[in-house]
Design an enzyme around this catalytic site. Structure first.
Site, short mmCIF file in Angstrom:
data_model
loop_
_atom_site.label_atom_id
_atom_site.label_comp_id
_atom_site.label_asym_id
_atom_site.label_seq_id
_atom_site.Cartn_x
_atom_site.Cartn_y
_atom_site.Cartn_z
CG HIS A 1 -4.67 31.08 21.00
ND1 HIS A 1 -4.94 31.57 22.25
CD2 HIS A 1 -5.69 30.23 20.69
CE1 HIS A 1 -6.08 31.03 22.68
NE2 HIS A 1 -6.55 30.21 21.76
CB SER A 2 -1.64 30.23 14.70
OG SER A 2 -2.93 30.70 14.40
NE ARG A 3 -5.16 36.70 17.55
CZ ARG A 3 -6.30 37.36 17.42
NH1 ARG A 3 -6.62 37.89 16.26
NH2 ARG A 3 -7.12 37.49 18.44
CD GLU A 4 -1.88 33.99 21.71
OE1 GLU A 4 -1.30 33.14 22.42
OE2 GLU A 4 -3.10 34.25 21.83
NE ARG B 1 -8.75 32.96 20.05
CZ ARG B 1 -8.43 33.28 21.29
NH1 ARG B 1 -7.47 34.13 21.54
NH2 ARG B 1 -9.06 32.72 22.31
CG ASN C 1 -6.44 27.47 25.79
OD1 ASN C 1 -6.16 26.33 26.21
ND2 ASN C 1 -6.36 28.56 26.55
NE ARG C 2 -12.21 30.38 25.62
CZ ARG C 2 -11.02 30.99 25.69
NH1 ARG C 2 -9.90 30.29 25.59
NH2 ARG C 2 -10.95 32.29 25.89
CG HIS D 1 -1.93 31.30 25.59
ND1 HIS D 1 -2.95 31.15 24.68
CD2 HIS D 1 -1.88 30.14 26.27
CE1 HIS D 1 -3.49 29.96 24.81
NE2 HIS D 1 -2.86 29.31 25.78
CB SER D 2 1.89 36.54 23.65
OG SER D 2 1.45 36.56 22.30
CE1 TYR D 3 -1.65 43.06 23.96
CE2 TYR D 3 -2.38 41.36 22.42
CZ TYR D 3 -2.51 42.63 22.97
OH TYR D 3 -3.52 43.45 22.51
CE1 TYR E 1 -10.83 35.13 28.53
CE2 TYR E 1 -10.47 37.50 28.49
CZ TYR E 1 -10.28 36.25 27.94
OH TYR E 1 -9.53 36.12 26.81
#
Lengths: 309, 95
Positions: free
Chosen positions: A69-72, A127, A144-145, A196-198, A248
């Protein structure tokens, strides 16, 4: 920087700087570190994986990826720090040296390079991947889906405009397919860790179903030890458990697929959260985050070494 | 470059199953307007959501009408982004 010693690990970097760092690290450690290009992103960027190996052929291996996820951003930044840490600690840290005497480590620092470049050039909050979706003005798939584990089941979106869009089919994203092909062709990966974060969590399969894995008790125990070691450094509190119980329901996730492929030690991290910044974790937090995460990674890697299967 | 002036990140902590369900409704109602940074999990676990300025009042009204407590985690996202850029640029100069 002229060498990786002068690389500024306490700041965020562009994709070009990450690529340059990788090349420098390989050049400095030609008998230990190599760069494998496992594929190309949608926009044609190389999907680089650093291989840390002390020899042998197709040794059992540990996979670590950051930044799907690029924004992490703290994840890619931690990946850079891990790469340098492996090089500096090999030969001095007995645990890491023992791990590398028998196992290879593969590290993909910029797992979604198009997305990462886009976070620098156009939208810091991006993301997903950057592949257009036919018939929609919305771009990108949540990588990641997009894995072939409960793909299309609840826990992902079928709408291209959603942040959790699963894509038209499993492995439709080259960023995912390239890892899938690599993992299958290698066929000897024993631990797979996706970072990943966060929200400070360490999780194991499954995310797409409530059924515990056959190895749930062992995975839980290792997670407990890893989190305890992580917390020992700066007191950062983590929760841990299966994805579906801890966070989740999420279908099409990476570690559910790797576990189903037979990679028992499949884990995913959500890194540090100060409660104030979310994805904009200040650069001053990069090194502490990487340091504490490294302790947990070492626990998982050491367990992988000592529990061959 | 996309900018985020006036976007706030709200931290919402559902205190019971009813609130959890109401926040889920909000997520579904406004899926493409809201950006869930930290998704809905269980009671007492925080949910962080980026709210663009043009829907801020609607979201706040919804939360307040339902008696759901929230706090502002980030007052103005663009200010933080500008600071991040400044730090990055500053770090590059000596190199």
């Amino acid at each position: 920087p002229q060498n990786t010693d002068s690389f500024d690990f306490a700041n965020y970097h562009t994709l070009e700087e990450i690529y340059s760092f990788q090349d420098l690290l390989v050049a400095e450690n030609p008998n230990f570190v190599s760069k494998i290009v496992i594929g190309q992103s949608y926009e044609g960027r190389p999907l680089n994986v650093l291989k840390f190996s002390t020899g042998g052929t197709n040794r059992p291996a540990i996979w670590i990826d950051t930044g799907i996820h690029s924004r992490e951003w703290v994840t890619q930044a931690s990946g850079l720090w891990f790469a340098k840490k492996i090089v500096t600690d090999y030969g001095t840290d007995p645990t890491l040296t023992a791990i590398l005497s028998q196992l290879d480590i593969f590290l993909e620092i910029a797992t979604n390079p198009d997305g990462y470049a886009f976070t620098h050039s156009s939208n810091r909050m991006w993301r997903k991947t950057r592949k257009p979706n036919p018939g929609s003005s919305c771009v990108g798939v949540d990588p990641n889906r997009n894995w072939d584990a409960g793909f299309g089941e609840p826990g992902a979106s079928s709408s291209p405009c959603s942040e959790t869009y699963r894509g038209p089919s499993a492995n439709s994203e080259s960023e995912v397919k390239s890892i899938v092909d690599f993992v299958k062709s290698h066929a000897n990966i024993k631990a797979f860790i996706s970072i990943h974060s966060y929200s400070q969590m360490l999780m194991y399969p499954y995310g797409y179903k409530t059924t515990p894995t056959n190895d749930a008790a062992e995975l839980h125990k290792v997670a407990q030890k890893a989190v305890s070691d992580l917390t020992s450094l700066y007191g950062t509190k983590y929760t841990y458990g299966s994805i579906i119980d801890t966070i989740y329901q999420a279908s099409g996730g990476s570690i559910d697929w790797t576990y189903n492929q037979g990679i028992k030690y499949s884990y995913t991290f959500e890194l540090r959260d100060t409660g104030q910044y979310g994805f904009l974790l200040p650069a001053t937090q990069i090194i502490p985050t990487a340091q504490e995460t490294w302790l947990a990674l070492m626990t998982i890697m050491d367990h992988t070494l000592k529990n061959p299967y | 470059k996309v900018t985020f002036e006036g976007h706030k990140v709200l931290r919402i902590v559902p205190k019971d199953e009813v609130q959890l369900s109401l926040i889920k409704d909000l997520e579904e109602m406004m899926e493409f307007e809201l950006d869930f940074w930290r998704g809905l999990t269980t009671v007492s676990n925080p949910v962080d959501v980026r709210v663009p300025s043009h829907v801020l009042n609607s979201v706040k009204d919804y939360l307040e009408t339902q008696n759901i407590e929230y706090s502002t985690m980030i007052e103005d996202l663009q200010i933080l982004l500008d600071m991040e850029q400044k730090v990055m640029a500053g770090a590059r100069v000596p190199q």
